[in-house]
Design a protein around this motif. Structure first.
Motif, PDB file in Angstrom:
ATOM      1  N   SER A 105       0.827  -1.203   0.000  1.00 39.12           N
ATOM      2  CA  SER A 105       0.000   0.000   0.000  1.00 39.12           C
ATOM      3  C   SER A 105       0.865   1.259   0.000  1.00 39.12           C
ATOM      4  O   SER A 105       2.034   1.235   0.398  1.00 39.12           O
ATOM      5  N   PHE A 106       0.260   2.343  -0.419  1.00 38.25           N
ATOM      6  CA  PHE A 106       0.931   3.641  -0.407  1.00 38.25           C
ATOM      7  C   PHE A 106       1.440   3.958   0.997  1.00 38.25           C
ATOM      8  O   PHE A 106       2.571   4.400   1.170  1.00 38.25           O
ATOM      9  N   GLN A 107       0.618   3.723   2.006  1.00 40.95           N
ATOM     10  CA  GLN A 107       0.996   4.047   3.389  1.00 40.95           C
ATOM     11  C   GLN A 107       2.231   3.254   3.818  1.00 40.95           C
ATOM     12  O   GLN A 107       3.092   3.776   4.517  1.00 40.95           O
ATOM     13  N   THR A 108       2.335   1.998   3.384  1.00 33.38           N
ATOM     14  CA  THR A 108       3.501   1.179   3.726  1.00 33.38           C
ATOM     15  C   THR A 108       4.760   1.778   3.118  1.00 33.38           C
ATOM     16  O   THR A 108       5.781   1.937   3.797  1.00 33.38           O
ATOM     17  N   TYR A 109       4.683   2.123   1.819  1.00 28.10           N
ATOM     18  CA  TYR A 109       5.841   2.730   1.159  1.00 28.10           C
ATOM     19  C   TYR A 109       6.189   4.081   1.781  1.00 28.10           C
ATOM     20  O   TYR A 109       7.360   4.401   1.964  1.00 28.10           O
ATOM     21  N   LEU A 110       5.167   4.878   2.094  1.00 29.97           N
ATOM     22  CA  LEU A 110       5.412   6.202   2.674  1.00 29.97           C
ATOM     23  C   LEU A 110       6.106   6.083   4.028  1.00 29.97           C
ATOM     24  O   LEU A 110       7.084   6.797   4.297  1.00 29.97           O
ATOM     25  N   LYS A 111       5.627   5.187   4.882  1.00 28.88           N
ATOM     26  CA  LYS A 111       6.260   5.006   6.193  1.00 28.88           C
ATOM     27  C   LYS A 111       7.719   4.599   6.034  1.00 28.88           C
ATOM     28  O   LYS A 111       8.586   5.079   6.762  1.00 28.88           O
TER      29      LYS A 111
END
Length: 118
Positions: free
Chosen positions: A27-33
């Motif tokens: 997910s985007f959130q995983t990559y962002l973190k």
């Protein structure tokens, strides 16, 4: 001038969006973190401050706001060409506004990976 940490956060958002478009496995959130936890973030802040010194504070705020708008689109839409088009639109404008080059090598790589010139 826009706060360097905001530039670094914006760069992390761009990188995470490119990761999702290119890889799509997480997910985007995983990559962002993952990008935000990068230990080289302080170094990135300093480099971005220098790289974007050719832009005025209002221009930098506008770039940041547009990237944040793309971020919201990524979260809401989940997938699709519109997400890529959003980030490419911002990167093309940054490139044109800087005489045909993107001042940050990572943003330039993102531009190339997403085939924004096409």
């Amino acid at each position: 001038m826009i706060d360097p940490i905001t530039l670094a956060t914006t760069a992390a958002v761009i990188s995470a969006m490119v990761d999702v478009v290119q890889l799509g496995r997480e997910s985007f959130q995983t990559y962002l973190k993952r990008r935000q936890a990068d230990p080289s973030l302080p170094e990135k802040e300093r480099a971005l401050k220098v790289a974007f010194s050719t832009f005025s504070a209002p221009e930098l705020r506008s770039i940041h706001e547009r990237i944040e708008s793309c971020r919201q689109r990524f979260i809401e839409e989940g997938s699709g060409k519109a997400r890529r088009g959003c980030i490419c639109s911002v990167l093309r404008d940054v490139r044109e506004g800087n005489g045909g080059t993107i001042p940050d090598p990572e943003w330039e790589k993102s531009f190339q990976k997403l085939k924004c010139a096409a």
